[in-house]
Design a protein around this motif. Structure first.
Motif, PDB file in Angstrom:
ATOM      1  N   LYS A   5       0.810  -1.232   0.000  1.00 57.21           N
ATOM      2  CA  LYS A   5       0.000   0.000   0.000  1.00 57.21           C
ATOM      3  C   LYS A   5       0.837   1.272   0.000  1.00 57.21           C
ATOM      4  N   GLN A   6       2.108   1.130  -0.330  1.00 59.08           N
ATOM      5  CA  GLN A   6       2.950   2.329  -0.368  1.00 59.08           C
ATOM      6  C   GLN A   6       2.632   3.181  -1.584  1.00 59.08           C
ATOM      7  N   LEU A   7       2.660   4.483  -1.383  1.00 63.20           N
ATOM      8  CA  LEU A   7       2.579   5.427  -2.494  1.00 63.20           C
ATOM      9  C   LEU A   7       4.011   5.755  -2.865  1.00 63.20           C
ATOM     10  N   VAL A   8       4.461   5.301  -4.035  1.00 63.32           N
ATOM     11  CA  VAL A   8       5.846   5.555  -4.432  1.00 63.32           C
ATOM     12  C   VAL A   8       5.881   6.676  -5.463  1.00 63.32           C
ATOM     13  N   LYS A   9       7.022   7.309  -5.569  1.00 60.50           N
ATOM     14  CA  LYS A   9       7.166   8.323  -6.612  1.00 60.50           C
ATOM     15  C   LYS A   9       7.350   7.597  -7.943  1.00 60.50           C
ATOM     16  N   SER A  10       6.901   8.171  -9.050  1.00 62.09           N
ATOM     17  CA  SER A  10       7.101   7.513 -10.344  1.00 62.09           C
ATOM     18  C   SER A  10       8.588   7.527 -10.676  1.00 62.09           C
TER      19      SER A  10
ATOM     20  N   GLU B 136      10.370   0.104 -13.399  1.00 66.44           N
ATOM     21  CA  GLU B 136       9.932   1.476 -13.631  1.00 66.44           C
ATOM     22  C   GLU B 136       8.455   1.610 -13.271  1.00 66.44           C
ATOM     23  N   PHE B 137       8.174   2.506 -12.363  1.00 64.58           N
ATOM     24  CA  PHE B 137       6.794   2.753 -11.943  1.00 64.58           C
ATOM     25  C   PHE B 137       6.289   3.993 -12.678  1.00 64.58           C
ATOM     26  N   LYS B 138       5.184   3.800 -13.392  1.00 59.25           N
ATOM     27  CA  LYS B 138       4.624   4.920 -14.160  1.00 59.25           C
ATOM     28  C   LYS B 138       3.606   5.684 -13.314  1.00 59.25           C
ATOM     29  N   SER B 139       3.608   6.967 -13.502  1.00 61.17           N
ATOM     30  CA  SER B 139       2.754   7.871 -12.730  1.00 61.17           C
ATOM     31  C   SER B 139       1.276   7.439 -12.747  1.00 61.17           C
ATOM     32  N   ALA B 140       0.610   7.606 -11.602  1.00 60.94           N
ATOM     33  CA  ALA B 140      -0.831   7.349 -11.455  1.00 60.94           C
ATOM     34  C   ALA B 140      -1.229   5.926 -11.855  1.00 60.94           C
TER      35      ALA B 140
ATOM     36  N   ILE C 137       2.975 -17.093  -1.016  1.00 65.28           N
ATOM     37  CA  ILE C 137       3.576 -16.028  -1.831  1.00 65.28           C
ATOM     38  C   ILE C 137       3.164 -14.664  -1.283  1.00 65.28           C
ATOM     39  N   MET C 138       4.128 -13.788  -1.048  1.00 65.16           N
ATOM     40  CA  MET C 138       3.816 -12.442  -0.560  1.00 65.16           C
ATOM     41  C   MET C 138       3.323 -11.593  -1.723  1.00 65.16           C
ATOM     42  N   GLN C 139       2.225 -10.908  -1.495  1.00 66.69           N
ATOM     43  CA  GLN C 139       1.640 -10.075  -2.542  1.00 66.69           C
ATOM     44  C   GLN C 139       1.401  -8.687  -1.990  1.00 66.69           C
ATOM     45  N   ILE C 140       1.803  -7.692  -2.735  1.00 66.39           N
ATOM     46  CA  ILE C 140       1.574  -6.314  -2.297  1.00 66.39           C
ATOM     47  C   ILE C 140       1.000  -5.500  -3.443  1.00 66.39           C
ATOM     48  N   THR C 141       0.372  -4.390  -3.095  1.00 66.39           N
ATOM     49  CA  THR C 141      -0.033  -3.437  -4.130  1.00 66.39           C
ATOM     50  C   THR C 141       0.601  -2.090  -3.795  1.00 66.39           C
ATOM     51  N   VAL C 142       1.008  -1.427  -4.826  1.00 65.59           N
ATOM     52  CA  VAL C 142       1.740  -0.168  -4.706  1.00 65.59           C
ATOM     53  C   VAL C 142       1.153   0.781  -5.728  1.00 65.59           C
ATOM     54  N   LYS C 143       1.163   2.054  -5.409  1.00 64.87           N
ATOM     55  CA  LYS C 143       0.643   3.032  -6.377  1.00 64.87           C
ATOM     56  C   LYS C 143       1.695   4.109  -6.597  1.00 64.87           C
ATOM     57  N   ALA C 144       1.962   4.413  -7.839  1.00 64.34           N
ATOM     58  CA  ALA C 144       2.909   5.485  -8.146  1.00 64.34           C
ATOM     59  C   ALA C 144       2.143   6.799  -8.232  1.00 64.34           C
ATOM     60  N   GLU C 145       2.714   7.824  -7.636  1.00 65.22           N
ATOM     61  CA  GLU C 145       2.018   9.127  -7.568  1.00 65.22           C
ATOM     62  C   GLU C 145       2.039   9.857  -8.911  1.00 65.22           C
TER      63      GLU C 145
END
Lengths: 350, 350
Positions: B249-254, B305-309, B342-350
């Motif tokens: 649930k982390q909000l990461v920078k793109s 590479e995390f893309k914005s939004a 299996i560990m599963q996470i969701t992340v969102k790029a700002e």
């Protein structure tokens, strides 16, 4: 048999490293004594700001009769007030939303309480004067960084009516010592009864304005975005409580234990704390350990005999003098603020 | 952009105060360096035992040719071995079982790794001799308390075949210093590849027996009670892994971030770590930072590479040389041991 907190050294639990976001483990949120500065929960938006000579000044300008700059020593000479205040992050308990939301997964410890000393904001505004038509007061901290591709400083506003509330103060001491670097040294705005984002740290500049402040920490973050599409600004702390002992899924020894915890509210004071052992069908009153005071937590307890090889479902809810009570389910909102559903745990006696 | 661990002081997260059960926050399980003794996860069954002159002796008796008592200085003179070893609590990750179980709600940090020095158990048994027909070796710690209404000491056994494994040792040093009071001073049995309950702390007495040991920590706790009514003793660590960065649930920078974590197994060594961004439909191999070694964690990473939004679903699974791989869902068991889904996470790029 009663549980005692022993010699285990209290500490904060890290939620993120950069910026530093740390909460207090439920075991150490006792609030019998004000929590040490080193154990005060940490919620930063940006890296810790660097101290410069300017940090020791507080500039008040905008729609005032006389823009003024107060320096640290000026400020310390003004008549001060001291008050024990609870500060709770609006994301406290975010991890408990059933439908998960993004952001720090705070559990119960994004809140702390201690004695703050400072000068009422009202006092400063009497010096500067307030021009007719002022609607809001904007507070700017020294913490800064990139948000939505822009380099900004942390800023929040208060409606002028709230800004003039006698309890709103510019604090410079915590538990009798200068507020520490990690919590806003030298100045932190304190807005009792509002969630922590309102209590701007590293306070450096204040502007009085006649229109609506629209900084991103006011109109983008710290907004309840509800499922029905409406939205509302985050302000007052919701009525809330936690069970500190026993813990969820704990295996307890059979015999009598003191169930205990704390309760609080942003509006008025807590009027009662109730406990249920049948998932909320019936409620009994827990004992409050002192007379509840505004903007402070109150400790509660309930002695309970746990019978061997038995499972217990325990729910606790607080109600405040305004008649607000904790709901069975928290109102979900996109950014996960203001969680205050009734805490429910299950415990098994060995 | 790469994340760096900064100046945040590492600490343990408390799960219970008495006895002291504390885990390592996921941020600080890095394992590039062996973890400091003060940050080694703590899992005690009883209060910490008091040191007495007897603590410095190790008595070996039962079905041996010569019962012997070794004292601390004798033991230190024997030929020793030093090995970096992972120790993981069998309740590690218990909090993640979908159907919750009673007991400490460990998340990911009930595991630590460091360098242990000691004397192979085999060496002692060569001195005492082993009578024909010996089936098990029982290890008794000095920690004691009430369990099921009886005052007992912590005891566990190993089959004689495992007891004679050259890696099973009686350790007296951790990272070059005497094992600390909280972790078994002066002697701790170390059973690499088995969950931590086998590595008996405050080891004081050893018995060789010809029948089956049935102490409560052997036949009541540390047993997988499966949903179909069968049961099985907890022994070898399951193949497992964690994502340390980013967090759920982390909000990461793109931009480009290094996704990283660790993997381990109790049997053989890790052969590969894979990552999926489509909930397990397709998998790509992560890079292992060194050649995996037996009974140690291996660090892995994957640049992304995390893309914005944009929201990202990230799953990671490890596989070992025996072909064991992490399952999509952990095998539920009543006491909540051996979780390795299996560990599963969701992340969102700002």
């Amino acid at each position: 048999m009663y549980y005692q907190f022993g010699k285990v050294r209290p500490h904060l639990t890290t939620r993120s490293v950069h910026p530093e976001n740390q909460e207090t483990p439920i075991h150490f949120i006792s609030f019998i004594e004000p929590v040490a500065d080193s154990l005060f929960y940490r919620r930063s938006h940006f890296p810790y700001p660097i101290l410069t000579p300017e940090s020791f000044t507080l500039k008040i300008s905008g729609s005032v009769d006389h823009a003024l700059v107060f320096n640290y020593s000026d400020l310390l000479k003004l008549p001060s007030k001291s008050k024990r205040v609870l500060i709770e992050c609006s994301g406290n308990k975010r991890a408990f939303f059933k439908e998960k939301v993004f952001g720090e997964q705070w559990e119960n410890g994004a809140m702390s309480e201690g004695i703050l000393e400072g000068v009422p904001l009202k006092t400063f505004l009497e010096y500067t004067g307030i021009k007719a038509g002022v609607s809001e007061v904007v507070f700017r901290g020294r913490d800064a960084g990139v948000k939505n591709s822009q380099y900004i400083r942390f800023e929040r506003s208060l409606p002028i009516s709230r800004a003039l509330h006698p309890e709103v103060m510019i604090a410079y001491e915590y538990n009798g010592k200068p507020i520490s670097n990690k919590h806003g040294f030298p100045f932190r705005l304190i807005v009792p009864g509002w969630y922590g984002m309102a209590s701007v740290k590293w306070l450096n500049e204040i502007f009085l304005i006649k229109d609506k402040f629209t900084g991103p920490f006011q109109t983008d973050d710290y907004v309840y975005y509800f499922q029905n599409g409406t939205s509302e600004q985050v302000t007052t702390n919701h009525v809330n409580s936690i069970i500190q002992q026993p813990q969820d899924k704990q295996l307890v020894k059979s015999g009598t234990h003191e169930i205990f915890g704390i309760a609080w509210t942003g509006s008025g004071v807590v009027s009662k704390v109730e406990i249920s052992f049948d998932k909320g069908d019936s409620w009994e009153q827990a004992k409050l350990k002192k007379t509840p005071k505004e903007h402070q937590t109150v400790s509660w307890s309930y002695p309970m005999e746990f019978k061997s090889a038995t499972e217990y479902h325990i729910s606790v809810r607080a109600t405040d003098r305004e008649g607000k009570t904790q709901p069975a389910e928290a109102i979900w909102n996109k950014k996960g603020y203001g969680y205050n559903a009734i805490m429910q745990i299950t415990v098994k006696a060995e």
